[in-house]
Design a protein around this motif. Structure first.
Motif, PDB file in Angstrom:
ATOM      1  N   THR A 266       1.236  -4.813   8.103  1.00 31.80           N
ATOM      2  CA  THR A 266       0.747  -6.009   7.438  1.00 31.80           C
ATOM      3  C   THR A 266      -0.567  -6.423   8.086  1.00 31.80           C
ATOM      4  O   THR A 266      -0.753  -6.231   9.286  1.00 31.80           O
ATOM      5  CB  THR A 266       1.752  -7.173   7.503  1.00 31.80           C
ATOM      6  N   SER A 267      -1.465  -6.977   7.299  1.00 27.44           N
ATOM      7  CA  SER A 267      -2.717  -7.499   7.848  1.00 27.44           C
ATOM      8  C   SER A 267      -2.902  -8.965   7.471  1.00 27.44           C
ATOM      9  O   SER A 267      -3.967  -9.528   7.668  1.00 27.44           O
ATOM     10  CB  SER A 267      -3.909  -6.667   7.341  1.00 27.44           C
ATOM     11  N   ASN A 268      -1.824  -9.589   6.968  1.00 25.70           N
ATOM     12  CA  ASN A 268      -1.911 -10.995   6.582  1.00 25.70           C
ATOM     13  C   ASN A 268      -0.727 -11.805   7.101  1.00 25.70           C
ATOM     14  O   ASN A 268      -0.203 -12.669   6.403  1.00 25.70           O
ATOM     15  CB  ASN A 268      -2.063 -11.141   5.066  1.00 25.70           C
TER      16      ASN A 268
ATOM     17  N   LEU B 187      -2.101 -11.871  12.653  1.00 26.71           N
ATOM     18  CA  LEU B 187      -2.278 -11.296  11.316  1.00 26.71           C
ATOM     19  C   LEU B 187      -1.736  -9.881  11.188  1.00 26.71           C
ATOM     20  O   LEU B 187      -1.147  -9.526  10.179  1.00 26.71           O
ATOM     21  CB  LEU B 187      -3.762 -11.299  10.919  1.00 26.71           C
TER      22      LEU B 187
ATOM     23  N   ASP C  15       2.994 -11.411   5.142  1.00 30.41           N
ATOM     24  CA  ASP C  15       3.233 -11.747   3.739  1.00 30.41           C
ATOM     25  C   ASP C  15       3.393 -10.496   2.879  1.00 30.41           C
ATOM     26  O   ASP C  15       4.225 -10.465   1.979  1.00 30.41           O
ATOM     27  CB  ASP C  15       2.097 -12.611   3.186  1.00 30.41           C
TER      28      ASP C  15
END
Length: 178
Positions: free
Chosen positions: A92-94, A74, A97
């Motif tokens: 990013t932490s997803n 993630l 995305d």
């Protein structure tokens, strides 16, 4: 891009559809791949490299994406740089995305020993007359939300080298002095 599924005996060519030179890729799963490209572009594939799409373009002027790190599937970090040796760190932490900027003085290389703990090389000059160069290593313990200086070295050059940590205590930093 080329891909092998038999240990390198045969390779299959995949066209990303982008003219930008890919400088780094990371496999997040069997099918999910994130790549950084010249032109400040971050691309992604969700089907093992068959098709690619753009997920981020850095602001104008950040033309090199020089480093990409994912300490887990993630959380990821990409370093963008200009011709004038200034840079931005994107986070990013997803799973790639969405990307947001995380401020560090002129970041170059990033390394994480766990999803929350990482280090990054940054450099800066003092002045005027802006001829005092500093190389610094910054540390985060909250997944890149905040960075704190851990090491600062005055030098005659700001040519950076990579930083790499094998665990939370042992790390290496290449310094190009002079």
């Amino acid at each position: 891009m080329v891909k092998t599924t038999n240990g390198g005996n045969n390779w299959e060519l995949y066209n990303t559809g982008f003219a930008n030179r890919i400088t780094d890729i990371k496999m997040l799963s069997k099918n999910k791949i994130v790549g950084v490209c010249d032109g400040g572009l971050i691309i992604k594939s969700t089907n093992g490299g068959v098709n690619w799409f753009s997920v981020f373009t850095s602001p104008p002027g950040f033309i090199y994406m020089i480093n990409l790190v994912f300490p887990d599937t993630l959380n990821g970090y990409a370093v963008a740089q200009t011709n004038s040796q200034t840079g931005n760190l994107y986070r990013t932490s997803n799973g790639g995305d969405n990307w947001i900027m995380s401020y560090v003085n002129n970041p170059k290389y990033v390394s994480f020993s766990s999803p929350s703990t990482g280090w990054i090389h940054g450099s800066y000059t003092l002045g005027p007359p802006f001829n005092t160069y500093h190389m610094a290593v910054y540390k985060t313990t909250n997944s890149g939300l905040n960075w704190n200086p851990e090491y600062d070295f005055q030098t005659a050059s700001i040519n950076p080298g990579p930083v790499f940590f094998v665990n939370e205590l042992t790390g290496y930093k290449v310094m190009q002095l002079g």
